[in-house]
Design an enzyme around this catalytic site. Structure first.
Site, PDB file in Angstrom:
ATOM      1  N   SER A 175       0.857  -1.191   0.000  1.00  0.00           N
ATOM      2  CA  SER A 175       0.000   0.000   0.000  1.00  0.00           C
ATOM      3  C   SER A 175       0.890   1.237   0.000  1.00  0.00           C
ATOM      4  O   SER A 175       2.061   1.165   0.399  1.00  0.00           O
ATOM      5  CB  SER A 175      -0.878  -0.005   1.251  1.00  0.00           C
ATOM      6  OG  SER A 175      -1.542   1.236   1.411  1.00  0.00           O
ATOM      7  N   TYR A 188      -2.324  -1.021  10.093  1.00  0.00           N
ATOM      8  CA  TYR A 188      -2.382  -1.337   8.659  1.00  0.00           C
ATOM      9  C   TYR A 188      -1.098  -0.872   7.970  1.00  0.00           C
ATOM     10  O   TYR A 188      -0.452  -1.631   7.248  1.00  0.00           O
ATOM     11  CB  TYR A 188      -3.612  -0.666   8.035  1.00  0.00           C
ATOM     12  CG  TYR A 188      -3.744  -0.875   6.546  1.00  0.00           C
ATOM     13  CD1 TYR A 188      -4.322  -2.029   6.032  1.00  0.00           C
ATOM     14  CD2 TYR A 188      -3.299   0.096   5.641  1.00  0.00           C
ATOM     15  CE1 TYR A 188      -4.450  -2.218   4.659  1.00  0.00           C
ATOM     16  CE2 TYR A 188      -3.415  -0.083   4.276  1.00  0.00           C
ATOM     17  CZ  TYR A 188      -3.993  -1.239   3.781  1.00  0.00           C
ATOM     18  OH  TYR A 188      -4.115  -1.426   2.423  1.00  0.00           O
TER      19      TYR A 188
HETATM   20  N1  LIG Z   1      -8.613  -1.150  -2.330  1.00  0.00           N
HETATM   21  C1  LIG Z   1      -7.623  -0.272  -2.255  1.00  0.00           C
HETATM   22  O1  LIG Z   1      -7.804   0.924  -2.537  1.00  0.00           O
HETATM   23  C2  LIG Z   1      -6.255  -0.729  -1.851  1.00  0.00           C
HETATM   24  C3  LIG Z   1      -5.198   0.217  -1.872  1.00  0.00           C
HETATM   25  C4  LIG Z   1      -3.920  -0.192  -1.501  1.00  0.00           C
HETATM   26  C5  LIG Z   1      -3.703  -1.515  -1.133  1.00  0.00           C
HETATM   27  N2  LIG Z   1      -4.753  -2.401  -1.112  1.00  0.00           N
HETATM   28  C6  LIG Z   1      -4.457  -3.777  -0.719  1.00  0.00           C
HETATM   29  O2  LIG Z   1      -4.999  -4.655  -1.695  1.00  0.00           O
HETATM   30  C7  LIG Z   1      -5.368  -5.888  -1.082  1.00  0.00           C
HETATM   31  C8  LIG Z   1      -6.796  -6.224  -1.416  1.00  0.00           C
HETATM   32  O3  LIG Z   1      -7.606  -5.191  -0.880  1.00  0.00           O
HETATM   33  P1  LIG Z   1      -9.149  -5.031  -1.251  1.00  0.00           P
HETATM   34  O4  LIG Z   1      -9.386  -3.591  -1.357  1.00  0.00           O
HETATM   35  O5  LIG Z   1      -9.504  -5.942  -2.349  1.00  0.00           O
HETATM   36  O6  LIG Z   1      -9.809  -5.524   0.121  1.00  0.00           O
HETATM   37  P2  LIG Z   1     -11.242  -6.184   0.406  1.00  0.00           P
HETATM   38  O7  LIG Z   1     -12.203  -5.811  -0.643  1.00  0.00           O
HETATM   39  O8  LIG Z   1     -11.538  -5.851   1.824  1.00  0.00           O
HETATM   40  O9  LIG Z   1     -10.928  -7.736   0.280  1.00  0.00           O
HETATM   41  C9  LIG Z   1     -10.038  -8.325   1.189  1.00  0.00           C
HETATM   42  C10 LIG Z   1     -10.154  -9.808   1.113  1.00  0.00           C
HETATM   43  O10 LIG Z   1      -9.331 -10.352   2.157  1.00  0.00           O
HETATM   44  C11 LIG Z   1     -10.081 -11.307   2.866  1.00  0.00           C
HETATM   45  N3  LIG Z   1      -9.676 -11.410   4.269  1.00  0.00           N
HETATM   46  C12 LIG Z   1      -9.691 -10.453   5.199  1.00  0.00           C
HETATM   47  N4  LIG Z   1      -9.317 -10.950   6.382  1.00  0.00           N
HETATM   48  C13 LIG Z   1      -9.065 -12.266   6.180  1.00  0.00           C
HETATM   49  C14 LIG Z   1      -8.673 -13.322   7.025  1.00  0.00           C
HETATM   50  N5  LIG Z   1      -8.496 -13.156   8.353  1.00  0.00           N
HETATM   51  N6  LIG Z   1      -8.508 -14.550   6.504  1.00  0.00           N
HETATM   52  C15 LIG Z   1      -8.715 -14.754   5.180  1.00  0.00           C
HETATM   53  N7  LIG Z   1      -9.105 -13.798   4.338  1.00  0.00           N
HETATM   54  C16 LIG Z   1      -9.289 -12.559   4.836  1.00  0.00           C
HETATM   55  C17 LIG Z   1     -11.505 -10.811   2.779  1.00  0.00           C
HETATM   56  O11 LIG Z   1     -12.396 -11.882   3.047  1.00  0.00           O
HETATM   57  P3  LIG Z   1     -13.972 -11.627   3.293  1.00  0.00           P
HETATM   58  O12 LIG Z   1     -14.506 -11.227   1.965  1.00  0.00           O
HETATM   59  O13 LIG Z   1     -14.457 -12.927   3.745  1.00  0.00           O
HETATM   60  O14 LIG Z   1     -14.057 -10.532   4.289  1.00  0.00           O
HETATM   61  C18 LIG Z   1     -11.568 -10.308   1.356  1.00  0.00           C
HETATM   62  O15 LIG Z   1     -11.862 -11.348   0.456  1.00  0.00           O
HETATM   63  C19 LIG Z   1      -5.112  -5.709   0.418  1.00  0.00           C
HETATM   64  O16 LIG Z   1      -3.864  -6.254   0.758  1.00  0.00           O
HETATM   65  C20 LIG Z   1      -5.079  -4.201   0.585  1.00  0.00           C
HETATM   66  O17 LIG Z   1      -4.311  -3.815   1.700  1.00  0.00           O
HETATM   67  C21 LIG Z   1      -6.005  -2.035  -1.454  1.00  0.00           C
END
Ligand SMILES: NC(=O)c1ccc[n+]([C@@H]2O[C@H](COP(=O)([O-])OP(=O)(O)OC[C@H]3O[C@@H](n4cnc5c(N)ncnc54)[C@H](OP(=O)(O)O)[C@@H]3O)[C@@H](O)[C@H]2O)c1
Length: 279
Positions: A175, A188
């Protein structure tokens, strides 16, 4: 015009690779992941869901790890209906991952495939956005465990399977706040700094083998549930979709990136951010 008409051709039920919305700097061959076995954590939602679907569209057998079985089943059904690959569901709460459960996964992977060609460490928890002075201990431990400890334990335990691959790729999803911290991002941000360090150490330790590469990837502002939780007042329409981040994901798992090791990638430098959402 899309640079790769085949890659951006509309697919049934998935407008993801809509040429009007995706600028492809990387031109992936349609079979660039054929025969590969890739583990995706957090594969049930957000970026992980789209990455798993995309990897399968390009030929990979994906292991869908996540904590909500129903979401994983939906992704698995989609992949089965839209690709020739064979997805496998791995229900797992990464907060509870321990040596025993990680080793059970290694045994299952070794028995089913004999090797592992990639891991996308994508699952993550946002945790509270709060000043460190008031950051709750339990939330700190939970975020660090899911975001930093689980990727370490999974990678370390699965190394024997990764070493059986001729060219394995491990990508740790980072991130912007894991590269330059900001107030109120708490555990985070710290967990993402830890991932960057983990990536650099693994990359250095395995550089000489030429068989496993480790890189980190910042997807940048992306329209998901996590983004909505981090910026509740934001109009999601102004944020790029996960589909716009897939060319860099494909690159990092295809053999085209076999020479990349120890690098910190930023997806927006690849796709060109379509929107001006702050990250
Ligand atoms: N979206 C952004 O703007 C952004 C920006 C920078 C970095 N990122 C990074 O990109 C990655 C994906 O983010 P996202 O935005 O797609 O997040 P998201 O929509 O919240 O999806 C996260 C996924 O991780 C799973 N998860 C969370 N806790 C878990 C656990 N304890 N065990 C197993 N699975 C778990 C969730 O499962 P459930 O669906 O069951 O909750 C979900 O499928 C992350 O590493 C995030 O830090 C995202």
């Amino acid at each position: 015009m899309p640079s790769n008409p085949e890659a951006t051709a509309p697919r049934p039920g998935w407008p993801a690779l809509d040429a009007a919305r995706v600028h492809w700097r990387y031109q992936p061959a349609p079979d660039c992941l054929a025969g590969k076995v890739i583990l995706v954590t957090g594969a049930g939602d957000g970026i992980g869901r789209v990455a798993a679907q995309t990897f399968a569209l390009y030929g990979a057998d994906v292991l869908l790890l996540g904590r909500t079985r129903g979401k994983l089943e939906t992704v698995s059904d989609w992949i089965t209906a839209n690709t020739q690959t064979s997805p496998v569901i791995v229900p797992c709460d990464l907060e509870l991952l321990d040596d025993t459960s990680a080793e059970a996964l290694l045994e299952a992977v070794a028995e089913a495939y004999g090797r592992l060609d990639g891991i996308l460490h994508n699952a993550s928890l946002l945790g509270p956005k709060a000043p460190l002075a008031h950051y709750p201990t339990s939330a700190w431990n939970q975020v660090m465990r899911v975001n930093a400890f689980a990727p370490f334990l999974l990678t370390r335990t699965l190394l024997p399977a990764l070493q059986m691959s001729p060219r394995a790729s491990v990508v740790l999803t980072s991130s912007s706040v894991g590269r330059k911290a900001r107030a109120y991002w708490g555990a985070y941000a710290v967990s993402k700094f830890a991932l960057e360090g983990l990536m650099q150490i693994f990359a250095d330790e395995y550089e000489h083998t030429g068989r496993i590469r480790f890189n980190s990837l910042n997807p940048g502002a992306t329209r998901t549930a996590m983004r909505a939780a981090a910026y509740p007042g934001e109009n999601p329409a102004g944020v790029d979709t996960p589909e716009t981040r897939m060319d860099i994901h494909l690159y990092l798992f295809s053999d085209d990136s076999a020479h990349e090791n120890g690098q910190a990638f930023d997806a927006r430098e690849w796709t060109g951010a379509r929107t001006r959402a702050r990250d």
